[in-house]
Design an enzyme around this catalytic site. Sequence first.
Site, short mmCIF file in Angstrom:
data_model
loop_
_atom_site.label_atom_id
_atom_site.label_comp_id
_atom_site.label_asym_id
_atom_site.label_seq_id
_atom_site.Cartn_x
_atom_site.Cartn_y
_atom_site.Cartn_z
CG ASP A 189 -4.25 5.22 -9.98
OD1 ASP A 189 -3.52 5.02 -9.00
OD2 ASP A 189 -5.46 4.97 -9.99
NE ARG B 299 -8.09 -3.63 -0.74
CZ ARG B 299 -8.77 -3.24 0.35
NH1 ARG B 299 -8.82 -1.97 0.68
NH2 ARG B 299 -9.39 -4.14 1.09
CG HIS C 12 -5.62 5.54 1.12
ND1 HIS C 12 -6.80 4.86 0.96
CD2 HIS C 12 -4.76 5.00 0.20
CE1 HIS C 12 -6.69 3.96 0.02
NE2 HIS C 12 -5.45 4.01 -0.46
CD GLU D 259 -10.05 3.75 -7.44
OE1 GLU D 259 -9.44 3.16 -8.35
OE2 GLU D 259 -9.52 4.01 -6.34
CG HIS E 198 -9.76 7.51 -8.84
ND1 HIS E 198 -9.10 7.17 -10.01
CD2 HIS E 198 -9.01 7.01 -7.82
CE1 HIS E 198 -8.01 6.49 -9.71
NE2 HIS E 198 -7.92 6.38 -8.40
#
Length: 424
Positions: free
Chosen positions: A308, A76, A198, A223, A257
């Site tokens: 994704d 990330r 989100h 997720e 997910h």
Amino acid sequence: MRYFAELAWIGGRVERDVALEVDAGLFTAVTPGSAPDGTRLRGLVLPGLANAHSHAFHRALRGRTHGDRGSFWTWRELMYEVAGRLDPDSYYTLARAVYGEMALAGITCVGEFHYLHHGPDGTPYADPNEMGHALIRAARDAGIRITLLDTLYLTSSVDGSPLEGVQRRFGDGDLDGWLTRTAELRDSDHARIGAALHSVRAVPARFLSGLAGRAPLHIHLSEQRGENEQCQAAHGCSPTELLHRHGVLGPGTTAVHATHLSDGDIKVLGGTRTGVCLCPTTERDLADGIGPGRALADAGSPLSLGSDSHAVIDLFEEARGVELDERLATERRGHFSVAELVTAATAHTALGWDDAGEIAVGKRADLVAVSRDSVRTAGADPDGVVYAATAADVTHVMTDGRMIVEDGRHTGFDVAAALREALS
């Protein structure tokens, strides 16, 4: 316009010698068992594929995140670096190339989970939706349709910590700020405006009900195990239970997910007919885990597919990944029929396009021709193409009656060159 398909996926099975007539972007006749007439489409012809979950800018990370073991969270940080560099012009250039790659893979519609709203320090552009408009324009210029899933993103963690660093460009301050900005977005012939939460990390519970009833509405769900643990600590329940309490779940909602679910979570998602978008190549790439796809489908959740993070853009790989991951998890074969996998790969309803996803009279004239003569597909049964083909086997793609890929090449631009330019 008349076309003749040697083999075509009609009504959940392969039909032979199918005559297709197209007018004003719609199928006006679909007739199996016909004599050859019109432009011949060789191989297996499928409905247009729907990529229900995309972050276009993640494509810049392909092949660049494997230098050490890392984790989802270290990945990330690399993603945030890319997010911090983009402006409306560079994002358009990148997204057009990525959507061109999708077109070459047989994707005729994309759900873009969009949260790069403002400048890198959080300051809005003169047009506060300039980044979203860049994505809509990019999809148009690549020849595919888009559902812009404009994303509410307000906090950095379940405990309500404020956005920091590049995250500031994701946020609108509060729900009212997001509502005011997104009210200026409009549908068009090739674009639908949807919404997204989100995650429960990024939207405080008090704002969740503000999006209840919107459709299409997408949300990242469970997720990571850490998300579940944080939600349990803050709210005394799972993310699924939290969304259910606030009326967010239902047929117009898609959970993306849904990897780490309890039996109770699966029952709630299925019982509310909440859709689930599985992204096997990304979930595999990030070591997220294997989601309970079969259990979710059996409980009543319609399945869709997404690429994704675009570690791979290949809906055939995503489709068979749903089955093959179940095999790894259970040590058994045969969890999904080919028809179920094709339905998931063509699930335009998850993106608000109820008039697409089938080769049928009155539906949008989207189709994908897949070679049965390549080194990958030669010898495969017609419906076995789903297990044999890759995106490289797509020869022709039509969107709304317009051929955007012919003989494996995009009719509008050189996609490989566009990717090199965007990623240089």
